[in-house]
Design an enzyme around this catalytic site. Structure first.
Site, short mmCIF file in Angstrom:
data_model
loop_
_atom_site.label_atom_id
_atom_site.label_comp_id
_atom_site.label_asym_id
_atom_site.label_seq_id
_atom_site.Cartn_x
_atom_site.Cartn_y
_atom_site.Cartn_z
CE1 TYR A 13 157.83 32.63 86.54
CE2 TYR A 13 157.37 33.20 88.83
CZ TYR A 13 157.14 32.41 87.72
OH TYR A 13 156.20 31.39 87.78
N1 NAD Z 1 157.17 25.73 90.03
C1 NAD Z 1 156.47 26.65 90.69
O1 NAD Z 1 156.67 26.86 91.89
C2 NAD Z 1 155.41 27.45 89.97
C3 NAD Z 1 154.52 28.25 90.72
C4 NAD Z 1 153.55 28.98 90.04
C5 NAD Z 1 153.46 28.92 88.66
N2 NAD Z 1 154.35 28.16 87.95
C6 NAD Z 1 154.26 28.14 86.48
O2 NAD Z 1 154.11 26.81 86.05
C7 NAD Z 1 154.73 26.64 84.78
C8 NAD Z 1 155.63 25.41 84.80
O3 NAD Z 1 156.64 25.61 85.79
P1 NAD Z 1 157.64 24.45 86.19
O4 NAD Z 1 157.89 24.55 87.63
O5 NAD Z 1 157.17 23.17 85.63
O6 NAD Z 1 158.96 24.95 85.43
P2 NAD Z 1 159.97 24.11 84.54
O7 NAD Z 1 161.17 24.96 84.32
O8 NAD Z 1 160.18 22.77 85.14
O9 NAD Z 1 159.17 23.92 83.20
C9 NAD Z 1 159.07 24.91 82.20
C10 NAD Z 1 159.23 24.21 80.87
O10 NAD Z 1 159.07 25.16 79.82
C11 NAD Z 1 160.06 24.88 78.82
N3 NAD Z 1 160.23 26.13 78.08
C12 NAD Z 1 160.65 27.34 78.58
N4 NAD Z 1 160.62 28.27 77.62
C13 NAD Z 1 160.16 27.66 76.49
C14 NAD Z 1 159.90 28.11 75.16
N5 NAD Z 1 160.12 29.37 74.79
N6 NAD Z 1 159.44 27.22 74.26
C15 NAD Z 1 159.22 25.92 74.61
N7 NAD Z 1 159.45 25.46 75.85
C16 NAD Z 1 159.91 26.30 76.78
C17 NAD Z 1 161.27 24.42 79.59
O11 NAD Z 1 162.18 23.68 78.83
C18 NAD Z 1 160.61 23.58 80.68
O12 NAD Z 1 160.46 22.24 80.28
C19 NAD Z 1 155.46 27.95 84.48
O13 NAD Z 1 154.68 28.70 83.58
C20 NAD Z 1 155.54 28.64 85.83
O14 NAD Z 1 155.56 30.03 85.70
C21 NAD Z 1 155.32 27.42 88.57
#
Ligand code: NAD
Length: 335
Positions: free
Chosen positions: A142
């Site tokens: 990841y």
């Molecule tokens: N949650 C954390 O702790 C955290 C920490 C650092 C960075 N991030 C980054 O923040 C971003 C959002 O994370 P989150 O926690 O909201 O995750 P999440 O899983 O809630 O949201 C991700 C969204 O992306 C959508 N998605 C995934 N692949 C897709 C695709 N190919 N096409 C269209 N939609 C797609 C999913 O349906 C989902 O709604 C991510 O990029 C993640 O890497 C999250």
């Protein structure tokens, strides 16, 4: 201003969309609902589908020629899952991300804010603080996908096909303070999620590892309220051109952290203070692969974006608990 938010039906993307709406920025959401929730797109312009779908992305831009820029949150994010199925993670995050950037370039969309992660930093426990220049050593497929896309974005930006700001988030917790959205998963795996679970089921929360080089031996994190993370995106949108001007480059990397380390034992105390009840907990040895963790030692977001977190960890715990109580009203009992 109108903004395309990929992954806008997920936890962070939907919170950013709410924050945008509150300040008069119109979000347009593109999400394939693989982990996102349709309920989080209610009353918002929503395109259901994949970021790799050329026809769909072209349609979004032809329907909304006034899109100012893109916030690319779409991603798979579960670390253990990425260890057992790395190919899926490289396909969904990296391969599809690259196709998406091609679609952006073809539609002449120049401004990209990328959701990156502090998980890409080397986490050997020797340095507990990191800044943008700290060494990278992504510890999971990841995290690799985030580092790889950052690199792709930097190269594409250097070639003038995009302009980009990658935001490396530390540990987002909490929920929209107005409780429009929050974590969609029923049982989040992070420490706060486990505490909420134990609090409600009267079970024992385990502090895994008490011999890390932190003040109390337990692991350390840099928790940032998700609402503050959302505000940072608004600041980055507004300051996008000036950030790149200051950087004298087509791309920039900025950490979003509080600069304050919170240990697991600190979090237990905060949790108990917020609930007003003791949390039964036990200390156990660290598991293979557990890391001390780290927190931000950077002030770049303050300097370039004028952004600092405004909300406390206490507030985030309180909002997480409030969301947990309300979640079923919006999303139902399952998933
Ligand atoms: N949650 C954390 O702790 C955290 C920490 C650092 C960075 N991030 C980054 O923040 C971003 C959002 O994370 P989150 O926690 O909201 O995750 P999440 O899983 O809630 O949201 C991700 C969204 O992306 C959508 N998605 C995934 N692949 C897709 C695709 N190919 N096409 C269209 N939609 C797609 C999913 O349906 C989902 O709604 C991510 O990029 C993640 O890497 C999250």
């Amino acid at each position: 201003m109108k903004i395309l938010i990929t992954g806008g039906a997920g936890f962070i993307g939907s919170t950013i969309a709410s924050a945008c709406l509150d300040v008069g920025i119109t979000p347009v959401i593109l999400d394939n609902l693989s982990t996102g929730r349709r309920e989080f797109t209610k009353d918002r312009a929503f395109y259901e589908g994949d970021v790799a779908d050329a026809g769909l992305v072209d349609k979004v831009f032809s329907d909304h020629p006034d899109i100012y820029g893109v916030i690319h949150c779409a991603s798979l994010i579960v670390v253990p899952e990425s260890m057992t199925d790395p190919l899926r993670y490289y396909r969904e995050n990296v391969a599809k991300g690259i196709l998406f950037f091609e679609h952006l370039a073809r539609n002449d969309c120049q401004r990209l804010l990328f959701s990156s992660s502090a998980a890409i930093f080397q986490a050997d426990g020797e340095r507990l603080t990191v800044d943008e220049d700290s060494p990278l050593a992504p510890g999971s497929p990841y995290a690799q996908t985030k580092a790889m896309l950052e690199k792709v974005i930097a190269d594409v930006s250097a070639a003038g096909q995009l302009r980009s700001v990658s935001l490396r988030y530390f540990n987002p917790i909490g929920a929209d303070p107005r409780l429009r959205t929050g974590l969609q998963v029923l049982k989040p795996t992070h420490a706060l999620g486990a505490m909420i679970e134990c609090h409600h089921s009267n079970s024992t929360f385990t502090v895994t590892g008490t011999d890390f080089p932190t003040k109390d031996g337990s692991g350390i994190r840099d928790y940032v309220h998700v609402w503050d993370i959302a505000q940072a995106h608004i600041a980055a949108l507004r300051q996008f051109d000036s950030v790149l001007e200051t950087e004298a480059a087509n791309s920039s990397v900025i950490i979003l952290g509080s600069g304050k380390g919170t240990t697991v034992k600190d979090l237990v105390r905060i949790f108990e203070k917020v609930t007003g009840q003791p949390l039964t907990h036990a200390e156990v040895p660290r598991r293979p692969g557990d890391q001390a963790g780290a927190y931000s030692g950077s002030n770049k977001a303050a300097k370039l974006l004028g952004w600092r977190p405004m909300l406390t960890v206490e507030q985030a715990v309180q909002d997480s608990l409030a969301w947990h109580a309300k979640r079923a009203d919006i999303l139902g009992q399952v998933a």
